[in-house]
Design an enzyme around this catalytic site. Structure first.
Site, PDB file in Angstrom:
ATOM      1  N   TYR A  50       8.652 -13.637 -14.159  1.00  7.11           N
ATOM      2  CA  TYR A  50       7.525 -12.781 -13.741  1.00  7.11           C
ATOM      3  C   TYR A  50       6.209 -13.410 -14.211  1.00  7.11           C
ATOM      4  CZ  TYR A  50       4.320  -8.903 -13.069  1.00  7.11           C
ATOM      5  OH  TYR A  50       3.255  -8.138 -12.666  1.00  7.11           O
TER       6      TYR A  50
ATOM      7  N   ALA B 152       0.815  -1.225   0.000  1.00  7.70           N
ATOM      8  CA  ALA B 152       0.000   0.000   0.000  1.00  7.70           C
ATOM      9  C   ALA B 152       0.847   1.274   0.000  1.00  7.70           C
ATOM     10  CB  ALA B 152      -0.948  -0.004   1.206  1.00  7.70           C
TER      11      ALA B 152
ATOM     12  N   SER C 286      -2.109 -10.599 -13.152  1.00  2.00           N
ATOM     13  CA  SER C 286      -1.614  -9.742 -14.245  1.00  2.00           C
ATOM     14  C   SER C 286      -2.001 -10.396 -15.559  1.00  2.00           C
ATOM     15  CB  SER C 286      -0.087  -9.642 -14.174  1.00  2.00           C
ATOM     16  OG  SER C 286       0.430  -9.047 -15.355  1.00  2.00           O
TER      17      SER C 286
ATOM     18  N   GLY D 155      -3.659  -5.206 -17.082  1.00  2.85           N
ATOM     19  CA  GLY D 155      -2.602  -5.014 -18.086  1.00  2.85           C
ATOM     20  C   GLY D 155      -1.728  -3.850 -17.665  1.00  2.85           C
TER      21      GLY D 155
END
Ligand code: NDP
Ligand code: 8X3
Length: 251
Positions: free
Chosen positions: A153, A10, A140, A184
């Protein structure tokens, strides 16, 4: 009734925007990241702007002991957690498999995969004791398709997708919702971190089109989090208008 959300990562980007959105809507927030000063400042700012309580907890999600030390003995007033947003994460480098830095691989797997597992296990008992809760994992488009030079990743985000499916199955008896949001390209500190402080390389990622902004993703998290009790978005892919998927970005 007061509601409580836990948001990892955060201090910046999606996590910070999500904390701002939920605090503005009256939710009490537990915000976490490694950079203590940033989450302490954010906590003070949110409490001054909105009638909410905000608890900043600084730790590295890769550190299993630290995760459990910080999260497993929360004060009573913070135990009735409604939502966990597993957002802390990063990419490091964008190099072909044969030359990519293996320490970067370790950091991505330890943060994006193992960190998410540890935080979730630490928070779950609070939700299970109430037989309610919602876990929102940030995946993702890299967790939907694998792109060139994305190797570890992409693997870490495919793992987030798989873990989200696994959690949804295993947590059905606990009445806990599990959502995975796959954004994205979004303009946050993400590319500065990925390219290790190279501002030019980072800025080039967002040149020539209107990328997603952190608030766009926070809006979606808020939407998913505030649907009726019996409704759960399982998976959601969101890109900006210029992007079709990991491969097609129109500049
Ligand atoms: P930012 O770099 O702006 O934010 C990442 C956040 O994660 C920071 O608050 C950072 O805090 C925290 N974090 C990173 N590593 C750790 C760690 N080891 N322990 C604790 N906290 C950590 O990027 P975004 O907001 O864009 O990224 C948030 C999530 O969204 C990530 O999981 C990312 O992979 C994902 N994502 C990003 C996209 C993008 O294009 N921006 C698209 C799709 C997914 P601190 O450094 O203070 O610890
Ligand atoms: C971040 C988006 O395209 O760099 O997860 O993988 S991308």
């Amino acid at each position: 009734m007061e509601k409580i959300i836990v948001i990892t990562g955060a201090s910046s980007g999606f996590g910070k925007a999500t904390a701002e959105m939920f605090a503005a809507a009256g939710w009490n927030c537990i915000i976490t990241a490694r950079r203590a000063a940033l989450i302490e400042e954010l906590a003070a700012e949110l409490m001054s702007r909105f009638p909410v309580k905000v608890l900043p907890l600084a730790f590295d999600v890769q550190d299993k002991q630290a995760v459990f030390a910080q999260l497993s003995q929360l004060p009573n007033e913070w135990k009735a957690i409604d939502i966990l947003v597993n957002n802390a994460g990063l990419a490091l480098g964008r190099e072909p498999f044969d030359v990519a830095d293996m320490d970067d691989w370790d950091t991505m797997i330890d943060t994006n995969v193992k960190g998410l597992l540890y935080v979730t296990r630490a928070i779950l008992p609070y939700m299970q004791s109430r037989q309610r809760g919602h876990i929102i994992n940030i995946g993702s488009t890299a967790g939907v398709e694998v792109y060139k030079d994305g190797n570890a990743y992409c693997a870490s985000k495919h793992a987030v997708a798989a873990i989200s499916k696994a959690m949804r199955i295993d947590l059905l008896p606990s009445k806990i919702k599990v959502t995975v949001v796959h954004p994205g390209a979004a303009e946050t500190e993400f590319s500065k971190v990925r390219f290790k402080g190279n501002e030019q390389k980072a800025a080039a990622v967002y040149d020539g089109y209107q990328a997603l902004q952190a608030k766009d993703v926070a809006d979606i998290i808020y939407y998913a989090a505030t649907l009726p009790e019996h409704v759960c978005i399982n998976e959601l892919v969101v890109t900006c208008l210029a992007q079709a998927n990991s491969f097609y970005l129109h500049k």
